[in-house]
Motif scaffolding. Structure first.
Motif, short mmCIF file in Angstrom:
data_model
loop_
_atom_site.label_atom_id
_atom_site.label_comp_id
_atom_site.label_asym_id
_atom_site.label_seq_id
_atom_site.Cartn_x
_atom_site.Cartn_y
_atom_site.Cartn_z
N ILE A 77 0.92 -1.31 -0.05
CA ILE A 77 -0.03 -0.09 0.00
C ILE A 77 1.09 1.29 0.00
CG2 ILE A 77 -1.74 1.28 1.23
CD1 ILE A 77 -2.83 -1.52 2.25
N GLN B 73 -2.76 11.76 0.17
CA GLN B 73 -3.65 10.60 0.52
C GLN B 73 -3.48 10.10 2.09
OE1 GLN B 73 -2.11 7.87 -2.44
NE2 GLN B 73 -3.85 8.16 -3.78
N CYS C 184 -5.12 6.78 4.93
CA CYS C 184 -6.10 5.54 5.02
C CYS C 184 -6.34 5.28 6.39
CB CYS C 184 -5.51 4.45 4.25
SG CYS C 184 -4.00 3.66 5.08
N LEU D 263 -7.80 -2.43 5.67
CA LEU D 263 -8.32 -1.06 5.45
C LEU D 263 -9.85 -0.87 5.47
CD1 LEU D 263 -6.55 -0.12 1.95
CD2 LEU D 263 -5.78 0.68 4.28
N GLY E 161 -13.24 0.45 4.86
CA GLY E 161 -13.72 0.82 3.59
C GLY E 161 -13.08 0.17 2.19
N GLY E 162 -11.93 -0.57 2.64
CA GLY E 162 -11.04 -1.08 1.64
C GLY E 162 -10.53 -0.24 0.55
N ARG E 163 -10.23 0.95 0.93
CA ARG E 163 -9.65 1.86 -0.12
C ARG E 163 -8.95 3.14 0.65
NH1 ARG E 163 -13.84 6.36 -0.72
NH2 ARG E 163 -15.17 6.13 1.01
N ILE E 164 -8.02 3.57 -0.34
CA ILE E 164 -7.08 4.72 0.24
C ILE E 164 -7.97 6.13 -0.13
CG2 ILE E 164 -5.11 6.02 -0.64
CD1 ILE E 164 -3.77 3.39 -1.28
N LEU E 165 -7.85 7.14 0.74
CA LEU E 165 -8.58 8.38 0.69
C LEU E 165 -7.79 9.41 0.39
CD1 LEU E 165 -10.77 7.60 4.04
CD2 LEU E 165 -11.41 7.48 1.49
N ASP E 166 -8.41 10.32 -0.30
CA ASP E 166 -7.75 11.72 -0.62
C ASP E 166 -7.78 12.83 0.75
OD1 ASP E 166 -6.63 10.86 -3.28
OD2 ASP E 166 -8.49 11.46 -4.01
#
Length: 137
Positions: A36, A42, A44, A78, A80-85
Motif C-alpha cells: 500500500i 492521501q 487511510c 483497510l 472501506g477497503g480504500r485509500i482516501l484523498d
C-alpha cells in the motif's frame, strides 16, 4: 530467532530477513501481498493495527498518512477497503464535523455528538474519532 506459538501469523519482509527457509511446522498463508503506497495527499484508516511489540490491537483504528508505503499485517484491514484523498478546502468552503468518540482536538476536549466547523483554505485529514457531516461552499 523469534519464538512463535502454534497458530500465530506473522509478516516477513526484506526488513526482517533477506531469505527465509520454511520450517516443516510452518505454512505460507499468502506469498504475494500488495504493498500500500500513499502519496503526500492521501491517507487511510487501518482496523486492528499492530503495536510496536508486534501484537494486534483488535478493534482499534489507526490513521496513516502519506508519504508512506507498507504491507497490511495479518488481521489488519483497510476501513472501506480504500485509500482516501486529503480534503482540500478553498477559501469559500467549510466542513461540518461531528465527534463519534471522545478525543483531544488541539486544546479542546471533544465528546461524542459535539459539532463544529473547519473553515478553508486548508488541507484536512479527519481523525478516526469523527465523521464529516457536510461540506459547505
Amino acid at each position: 530467532g523469534v519464538q512463535r506459538r502454534a497458530g500465530e501469523e506473522w509478516l516477513l519482509t526484506i526488513k526482517e530477513c533477506e531469505t527465509h527457509i520454511q520450517d516443516v511446522h510452518e505454512e505460507v498463508i499468502n506469498a504475494s501481498l500488495d504493498i500500500i503506497a500513499l502519496s503526500r495527499a492521501q491517507y487511510c484508516v487501518v482496523r486492528n493495527p499492530w503495536d510496536d511489540q508486534g501484537k494486534p490491537q483488535m478493534g482499534r483504528l489507526e490513521l496513516r498518512r502519506g508519504e508512506l508505503s507498507f504491507f497490511l499485517r495479518p488481521g489488519e484491514e483497510l476501513v472501506g477497503g480504500r485509500i482516501l484523498d486529503v480534503v482540500v478546502l478553498g477559501a469559500d468552503e467549510a466542513l461540518l464535523l461531528r465527534a463519534t468518540q471522545p478525543f483531544k482536538d488541539g486544546d479542546k476536549d471533544r465528546t461524542p455528538g459535539d459539532r463544529w466547523t473547519v473553515v478553508g483554505p486548508c488541507e484536512y485529514v479527519p481523525p478516526v474519532e469523527l465523521e464529516i457531516v457536510k461540506r459547505y461552499k
